[in-house]
Design an enzyme around this catalytic site. Structure first.
Site, PDB file in Angstrom:
ATOM      1  N   ASP A 121       0.981  -1.170   0.120  1.00 54.53           N
ATOM      2  CA  ASP A 121      -0.146   0.019  -0.310  1.00 54.53           C
ATOM      3  C   ASP A 121       0.469   1.272  -0.104  1.00 54.53           C
ATOM      4  O   ASP A 121       1.588   1.045   0.436  1.00 54.53           O
ATOM      5  CB  ASP A 121      -0.858   0.078   1.344  1.00 54.53           C
ATOM      6  N   GLU A 188      -0.105  -1.550   5.628  1.00 54.95           N
ATOM      7  CA  GLU A 188       0.754  -1.093   6.575  1.00 54.95           C
ATOM      8  C   GLU A 188       1.067   1.053   7.048  1.00 54.95           C
ATOM      9  O   GLU A 188       1.099   1.287   8.470  1.00 54.95           O
ATOM     10  CB  GLU A 188       2.566  -1.278   6.015  1.00 54.95           C
TER      11      GLU A 188
END
Length: 487
Positions: A121, A188
């Site tokens: 991400d 994350e």
């Protein structure tokens, strides 16, 4: 008598100076560079093209916002297409909807495995800043010797480079002695609860324990540390903790023409001013002291003198480190006032005002002790001090910079980047690596990015990019690291 006292004082001073100089001499630099190894021949432009394809997929995560499944499905399809050997020869499973876990079985099952982490991400682009980008943030443009776009630095480049390295080694017929895992979380940037945390729980339930884990968090810097001209590869041994507190003040509302002495905003402002005037105490943690000791031989003599004798000069050393924002954050639990909310109209007194304060905790410091510090400092029982929503954690215990696993990573650095000095330390941010702390012996933080002062605003900022040659060297680093770790 006075003459004897002066002579005695002079002798003591000379003895002290002799001890200080002896200690400092022990830190003299050994300037011999590591012997070069044969350069791994790669097609730099082909690597750049494959990275660019991944950058064009907007795998964005935002707090309290649903994830776009189609973006992650598109990325997973791209990985399978670009790295066919990886997906044919490694065990692959999806965890927590969108995270990926790869296992490359080693020949010697008695060796503890190693885990290499990255995240899929990326953070969103701040609304309204898109026109400031030289190339659109999800264009994956290849121009001016760089690949441009969100994720080229944080952290999609590391993920793609690792898979490039595995694909390359599989093509060479390499099989590791040690089993190697690759864990790619999908959230994350919002805390990792659905990604890396679930991967860690799954592996823990299977009884897996790692010799070491390696994740993002540091780089090869140049021009960052005063007095050192050579590149510095900081293989960090720990990270700081993370927590945000909400301070809420309440007061009498009403018309702004008759302000109350018990108004919410002034009460909150006084509390914030008290906190700002009383930062947490500075101290040298063992990882930071080790970092300085490793770099001292390459610094000018005055710095070497102070670092070699830090038991004598620690107050001076702390003051010097506090002058720079980055080194200041290495020696203190930092306090950042990030959000203020109050009021709806200029002629209405708000009944409530709140502030969010973000703290990054040094290893060993506790969230509850920090809350008590806030309460004692603001000295106003009417203000509520609560944990803000979202993730919060204390720092995991630092790992060992003298362990063989650290030496293995350092050896790889010197093979691929022979000009670089290797040191340790702690990172100032938070990563997925902390989720694996309970199932590993050692945990390290390093990505072989070249990082200069000019790059400081690009991570999470405008014009994120990576040089094509730097990215190719990142792939070369992972090839050698997997050979060394799996060897």
């Amino acid at each position: 008598m006075i003459q004897k006292l002066l002579l005695g004082a002079a002798a003591s001073l000379l003895l002290l100076l002799a001890i200080l100089m002896l200690r400092t001499a022990q830190l003299d630099a050994q300037d011999a560079l590591a012997p070069p190894i044969s350069r791994i021949e790669l097609d730099d432009m082909a690597l750049a093209e494959r990275l660019a394809r991944a950058i064009r997929i907007p795998t964005i995560t935002r707090p309290e916002t649903p994830i776009d499944p189609s973006a992650f499905a598109e990325l997973h399809g791209l990985l399978a297409a670009q790295f066919p050997r990886v997906h044919a020869q490694l065990a692959v499973e999806r965890v927590g909807d969108f995270s990926l876990l790869y296992r490359w079985d080693g020949r010697d099952r008695t060796l503890k495995p190693a885990l290499f982490a990255a995240h899929q991400d990326v953070v969103p682009v701040e609304p309204g800043t898109e026109p400031r980008w030289t190339h659109p943030p999800f264009s994956g443009a290849i121009a001016d010797g760089h690949v441009w776009g969100r994720g080229t630095l944080d952290d999609k480049s590391s993920l793609i480079a690792q898979l490039e390295a595995v694909e390359y080694l599989l093509a060479q017929g390499f099989r590791p002695q040690r089993t190697l895992y690759f864990a790619y979380g999908h959230d994350e940037e919002t805390g990792g609860a659905a990604g890396a945390a679930q991967i860690a729980r799954l592996l823990g339930a299977r009884g897996v324990r790692f010799a070491f884990t390696l994740d993002e968090g540091s780089a090869i810097t140049q021009g960052i540390i005063a007095g050192i001209d050579r590149p510095v590869a900081a293989i960090m041994v720990g990270e700081k903790g993370y927590v945000t507190f909400r301070l809420t003040a309440r007061g009498r509302g009403g018309h702004a023409s008759t302000p109350s002495a018990e108004a919410a905003i002034p009460r909150l402002a006084r509390a914030l001013a008290r906190l700002d005037a009383r930062p947490l105490p500075a101290r040298l943690t063992e990882p930071v002291a080790d970092m300085l000791a490793r770099l001292a031989p390459y610094m000018p003599y005055p710095q070497r003198l102070v670092i070699a004798n830090r038991d004598v000069f620690e107050p001076l050393l702390l003051r010097a480190l506090a002058r720079n924002d980055i080194t200041h954050a290495l020696i203190r639990t930092t306090q950042a006032m990030t959000v203020l909310r109050a009021g709806v109209k200029d002629n209405v007194l708000p009944t409530q005002a709140e502030a969010l304060i973000n703290y990054r905790l040094l290893p060993g410091e506790r969230i509850e002790a920090l809350r008590q510090h806030i309460i004692a400092t603001i000295a106003d029982a009417s203000i509520d001090v609560t944990l803000a929503e979202g993730f919060g954690n204390e720092a995991p215990p630092p790992s060992d910079a003298d362990a063989p696993e650290f030496a293995l990573i350092a050896k790889t650095v010197t093979e691929v980047f022979p000009q670089a000095l290797v040191t340790s330390g702690i990172i100032l941010a938070t990563t997925d690596n902390r989720h694996y702390a309970a199932i590993r012996d050692q945990g390290y933080y390093f990505v072989p990015l070249r990082y200069t002062p000019q790059e400081q605003t690009r991570i999470h900022g405008t014009d994120e990019r990576i040089a094509i040659t730097d990215y190719a060297d990142m792939v070369r680093f992972y090839v050698r690291l997997f050979e060394n770790a799996g060897g």
